[in-house]
Design a protein around this motif. Structure first.
Motif, mmCIF file in Angstrom:
data_model
loop_
_atom_site.group_PDB
_atom_site.id
_atom_site.type_symbol
_atom_site.label_atom_id
_atom_site.label_comp_id
_atom_site.label_asym_id
_atom_site.label_seq_id
_atom_site.Cartn_x
_atom_site.Cartn_y
_atom_site.Cartn_z
ATOM 1 N N GLN A 179 0.837 -1.205 0.000
ATOM 2 C CA GLN A 179 0.000 0.000 0.000
ATOM 3 C C GLN A 179 0.872 1.255 0.000
ATOM 4 O OE1 GLN A 179 -2.481 -0.767 3.448
ATOM 5 N NE2 GLN A 179 -4.277 -1.230 2.165
ATOM 6 N N ILE A 192 -5.880 -4.741 -2.719
ATOM 7 C CA ILE A 192 -4.955 -3.742 -2.157
ATOM 8 C C ILE A 192 -4.997 -2.477 -2.997
ATOM 9 C CG2 ILE A 192 -2.526 -3.209 -1.692
ATOM 10 C CD1 ILE A 192 -2.117 -6.189 -1.093
ATOM 11 N N SER A 193 -4.930 -2.659 -4.327
ATOM 12 C CA SER A 193 -5.019 -1.507 -5.234
ATOM 13 C C SER A 193 -5.179 -2.015 -6.660
ATOM 14 C CB SER A 193 -3.769 -0.636 -5.153
ATOM 15 O OG SER A 193 -3.785 0.352 -6.171
#
Length: 808
Positions: free
Chosen positions: A45, A76-77
């Motif tokens: 992150q 997470i992304s």
């Protein structure tokens, strides 16, 4: 920290330090566990927040990777790129972590640790960490090999669709192997990776000495292609693709075309092709400055840069160039261009012109690569037509019956199970049949294509036992060096070379006059490339003999269409599945082969199911439902077939149960309108341009009445925005061009042509009265947004396909 050191505990400390300062983070791991994702979540992150590049590649071998772990990793992304290597039963054991800090510094960890908590913290693990300065060659090679694996054709992007598909396979495997799942549940990080002995098939390219063709000037197909490209440029296109059969000089074509540009980027996927292209360009333009940009050489300031896609796709290297650095970008072997690596590069650069060159579009209808060029194929000459023009050697095709029952061999999605296939192939009686067929039909120099290294070695030894001068060439070492073996076959010191994937692209041995296929055809693209190896013209060569063992394997009947002079429609209507070859060629088949091909043809999967599978394949790749235009550009099947079978793309989605309950209601209530937009005739583009204007008014206004005068400006701008649109479609009934804007004339044209005619043919769905054009159907308020989006999809698809078809 020392330049190289051993890590036997607390690996997560070193990984976290590296992640916290890295610009690029590449993780290659055999499997991913939820516990490993949890422990990496915060460091990753932080890396995302500072815009670090993050790529993770893992595998599905023995279904150890947990679906939930993949989902957690992507959660997470969305900036983290995750891909899954589909091992198809082949052991997959890599564990590597690569970190890049700025331009000139990096580190590499290779060892035993997969992505799990125990591997990172308290497990017994050995890992070696080194700085890039210790061996820049080793580090750069690791980066290149990671990118090759990350973008390999057997990897798929991780998204909701592919996770869902993987979970089904994961659950099925663990239902069938309950003891394994209990073990993994009890000790999540235990690695139960059972190696499976198999050949490692590494695709390599052999490039021989370039033949001297005399003065460097365009010839044959190159002249036609250059003329076609000039027309394309005059018509306002900024992208184009040339499809030219192997042996017609695609690289020299690119060099001749590049003479009008100052800075050029030439991209390819092998070092051999880059070096060959550089030599070709130097022959044409010796005054230019040329540079190589790959893992070991970074000559990025040259006039013409020859770049490896695996290096250039790395964001760190891509950012060394400005978006407008190049006037012309050339993609060699363009059938690879649909890969994510190429797409990333193409999305970054803004050249004046993009040229793709290939002998074999990746899918047989080429929709994926055609889409990258906005559907614009400037020139197309396949090997059949080149043979008819006597620019390539004719062939004598011999179809020999292979009695192997391939239906009993496990199909792993893209190939047959190698161990099962080998058991069928490595038999004395099979080798004897191959030898007798070759002995009966061969000429002087033969290339034999095998499916594995073991088969190549087995057949080479068998042929040698019969007194034949034979050898095998492959990626795991050969008794004769490759360059020497090629010289020996050219000089009649060898009669046959058995090979595995070494002669698919970029190889020139013009004197080859016999090809022997002793493997099932799994890829039509590769089969086309391999046939091209024998079709080059050479002194004393009258034709190329192709000896092909044909059994009941997948694609056995499809492959013959590559040799056929008939159109696809003619083949469908014909009762004869045996190809009609060019007049100067010859084809002969064992009777058992003819019976087999006809039987396979009868068992062909129904078209509706073919369309469903093509749609689902694309949906998995995109991670969402494809739009109609995406289906046309990137889908395996021709998009027009969806209309032919279902009367509308949305009708197909309804049949395939791809609509939710609300969408089903919208479809049923508005089916007549959707069919109308799909079916209305388009001798010109005008109807869809009017509809495009109506849609441009937005969700709340698209169904409101419209006048010709109101539409005129949008209509004129649309048709004059691109030279090819203007040339193809913008004239009145008398053929007079309306390129200079005259509102009254354009409005009259709109009133006469699309509005009056469409209202008359729409069965009451549209009206044109008192100079006002309006939809004459009601839409429920809750249906408006969905219907608007669907109508927009159809309109965009039909406009694109119309100009694509007219341009070609």
């Amino acid at each position: 920290m020392s330049k190289v050191h051993l890590i036997t505990e607390a690996l997560i400390e070193e990984i976290t330090k590296a992640i916290d300062k890295a610009d690029s983070i590449y993780i290659l791991t055999s499997f991913v566990m939820k516990s490993g994702v949890d422990i990496l979540k915060k460091p990753l992150q932080r890396a995302v927040e500072r815009d670090a590049e993050i790529k993770v590649c893992t595998g599905d071998y023995l279904f150890v990777t947990q679906p939930e772990a993949l989902q957690n990793l992507t959660n997470i992304s969305e900036k983290i790129e995750v891909r899954l290597y589909k091992s198809n039963g082949k052991s997959f054991h890599p564990k590597a972590y690569l970190f890049q800090y700025g331009d000139d510094d990096g580190s590499l960890i290779i060892g035993s640790s997969n992505m799990s908590r125990s591997a990172y913290t308290h497990g017994v693990e050995w890992n070696l960490m080194m700085n890039s300065e210790t061996s820049i060659d080793t580090y750069e090679k690791a980066v290149r090999e990671f990118m090759k694996l990350f973008l390999h054709e057997q990897t798929v992007p991780i998204n909701d669709e592919t996770i869902g598909e993987y979970k089904k396979l994961y659950d099925q495997y663990h239902r069938e192997n309950p003891n394994l799942i209990r073990t993994w549940t009890k000790a999540e990080e235990t690695e139960l990776m059972i190696p499976k002995t198999q050949d490692t098939k590494t695709v390599e390219i052999v490039k021989e000495t370039q033949e001297n063709y005399g003065p460097i000037s365009p010839r044959h197909a190159q002249i036609e292609a250059l003329e076609a490209l000039e027309i394309v440029k005059e018509e306002g296109y900024e992208k184009a693709m040339c499809v030219m059969a192997t042996g017609l000089g695609k690289t020299y074509l690119a060099g001749f075309f590049a003479q009008d540009y100052n800075r050029i980027l030439f991209i390819a996927h092998t070092e051999e092709i880059l070096k060959q292209a550089k030599r070709s360009f130097q022959h044409i333009m010796p005054e230019r400055i040329y540079g190589i940009y790959n893992g070991t050489t970074k000559e990025h300031r040259a006039d013409t840069v020859f770049a490896s896609i695996f290096t250039l796709a790395n964001e760190r290297h891509l950012n060394k160039f400005k978006e407008n650095s190049f006037d012309l970008i050339i993609i060699d072997e363009f059938h690879h261009a649909a890969a994510k690596s190429y797409q990333r590069v193409l999305d970054y650069f803004q050249p004046d012109f993009l040229l793709g060159i290939t002998a074999t579009p990746d899918r047989m209808d080429g929709k994926d690569v055609y889409g990258i060029c906005d559907g614009n194929v400037a020139y197309q000459l396949h090997f059949i037509e080149a043979i008819q023009r006597q620019w390539l050697a004719p062939f004598h095709y011999i179809g020999v019956y292979d009695e192997t029952d391939y239906s009993q061999i496990t199909w792993l999605g893209s190939r047959y199970d190698e161990e099962e296939l080998l058991r069928a192939q490595l038999r004395e009686d099979m080798a004897q049949k191959i030898f007798e067929s070759w002995e009966k039909h061969k000429q002087t120099r033969t290339l034999g294509f095998c499916s594995s290294i073991k088969q190549a070695n087995f057949l080479a030894n068998y042929f040698k036992s019969k007194g034949v001068r034979a050898t095998s060439l492959h990626s795991q070492g050969s008794e004769i060096p490759r360059a020497e073996a090629i010289k020996m076959i050219e000089n009649d010191q060898l009669e046959i070379i058995f090979t595995v994937d070494l002669f698919n692209e970029g190889t020139d041995i013009p004197s080859l006059d016999t090809l022997l296929f002793v493997r099932p055809t799994e890829s039509l693209t590769i089969f086309t490339q391999q046939i091209g190896r024998g079709l080059r013209l050479a002194d004393g060569k009258k034709h190329c003999t192709i000896i092909d063992l044909i059994g009941n394997y997948r694609n056995a009947d499809n492959k013959l269409s590559l040799l056929d002079t008939r159109t696809a429609d003619e083949r469908k209507k014909s009762a004869d599945a045996i190809p009609q070859v060019p007049e100067n060629c010859f084809a002969d088949f064992d009777l058992d082969v003819i019976n087999l091909i006809n039987e396979l043809r009868k068992k062909r999967q129904p078209r509706k199911e073919q369309l469903r599978h093509a749609y689902l394949d694309l949906k998995m790749e995109l991670g969402r439902r494809p739009s109609y235009l995406e289906l046309h550009l990137y889908g395996d099947s021709n998009a027009v077939e969806y209309y032919q079978e279902f009367k509308s793309y949305i009708g197909f989605l309804y049949w395939a149960e791809e609509l939710d309950k609300h969408e089903e209601e919208v479809f049923k209530a508005n089916e007549a309108w959707l069919k109308e937009v799909e079916r209305t005739g388009m001798s010109k583009s005008y109807k869809m341009i009017v509809l495009s204007y109506m849609l441009s008014r937005g969700l709340d206004g698209w169904l409101s009445p419209v006048t010709p005068e109101e539409t005129a400006s949008y209509f004129h701008k649309y048709l004059t925005a691109k030279e090819y649109r203007k040339r193809i479609d913008f004239s009145d009934k008398q053929g007079k061009r309306l390129w200079d804007y005259d509102k009254n004339k354009v409005a009259k044209l709109i009133a006469d042509m699309p509005m009056s005619k469409w209202s008359g043919s729409s069965k009451g769905l549209l009206t044109f009265e008192g100079g006002v054009f309006r939809p004459a159907f009601d839409v429920e308020p809750g249906h408006n947004e969905t219907l608007y989006e669907w109508t927009k999809e159809i309109c965009e698809y039909r406009l694109h396909r119309y100009f694509e078809r007219k341009s070609n």
